[in-house]
Enzyme design. Structure first.
Site, short mmCIF file in Angstrom:
data_model
loop_
_atom_site.label_atom_id
_atom_site.label_comp_id
_atom_site.label_asym_id
_atom_site.label_seq_id
_atom_site.Cartn_x
_atom_site.Cartn_y
_atom_site.Cartn_z
CG ASN A 4 -11.32 9.24 21.74
OD1 ASN A 4 -10.80 8.88 22.81
ND2 ASN A 4 -12.26 8.53 21.16
CD GLU A 20 -14.63 5.71 22.36
OE1 GLU A 20 -13.80 6.60 22.66
OE2 GLU A 20 -14.36 4.78 21.60
#
Ligand code: F6R
Length: 232
Positions: free
Chosen positions: A130, A137
């Protein structure tokens, strides 16, 4: 834009090149090495262990550690580093965040202060599917320093292969922030396999977005990427 991208299809040759970059860093006097874990780094650490590189005058800082795992847990990053690198190639000092601290917030701050004081000459990075770097994140501020992070389900799924089941994968980690990573003088990213293509393309695209943490690397003047993926 990150323009030092070397595409090397043969993994043996790619890891030899990574070893050469690290050897050059040592030769140039680098003393503080930021290190990463994950599947991508395993062959690199194997190469380092077989080499004659000497880190006994150097300090290492790992990017991250799971919250809640004992250091002795086989999947803690403490265990990983000990097994894969430190028992064969000891550093003068090696630091990882303490995932078992009673106060993770204070631990993150302590780690950041230590990191700032020593300053990474070099930082090794893998790439999440990702686009994460460290455990930063999507959505993490580019200005972030070491902090506690809730791992995305996709990251827990990707890391479940190292545990008996996904339920055992911790939900939180302490990670260097994006700003903490970007303070390193030199950064080496290793990204292998089609699953990393989207993140790699973004890193190269010229667009900077906090939705893809790896795009923050475009702000850094000295990033080398080693990959087996051809992008146009
Ligand atoms: C590891 C880390 C992660 C990994 C990334 C890629 O300390 O911080 O960012 O580098 O998740 O993992 P692998 O190499 O297993 O694909």
């Amino acid at each position: 834009m990150v323009n030092q991208i070397e595409v090397i299809e043969d993994h043996g040759q790619l890891y030899t090149r990574a070893l050469e970059i690290i050897a050059d860093q040592l030769k140039d006097g680098a003393k503080v090495f930021g290190l990463a874990t994950g599947g991508t780094m395993l062959p690199l650490y194997e190469e380092i262990c077989k080499s004659d590189l000497d880190f006994t005058q150097c300090t290492s800082f790992n990017l991250d550690e799971y919250v809640g795992l004992a250091k002795e847990h086989p999947e803690s990053y403490h265990s990983y580093m000990k097994e894969q690198l430190f028992q064969s190639k000891p550093f003068k000092q090696s630091f990882l965040p303490d995932g078992q601290s009673q106060n993770s917030q204070a631990e993150a701050q302590r780690y950041e202060e230590l990191l700032k004081e020593k300053g990474q000459d070099f930082q090794l990075l893998g790439l999440g599917e990702n686009g994460h770097i460290g455990f930063n994140e999507p959505g993490t501020a580019f200005t972030s320093e070491t902090h506690i992070v809730q791992l995305q389900q996709s990251t827990r799924e990707a890391n479940a292969r190292f545990f008996n089941s996904i339920d055992e994968v911790p939900s939180y980690a302490i990670t260097m922030g994006i700003h903490s990573i970007l303070r390193a003088k030199k950064i080496l990213v290793i990204a292998l396999g089609e699953k990393k293509r989207v993140a790699l393309e973004a890193l190269r695209s010229g667009t900077q977005t906090e939705q893809i943490p790896a795009t923050s690397l475009q702000k850094h003047p000295n990033v080398t990427v080693l990959t087996d993926i051809h992008i146009d």
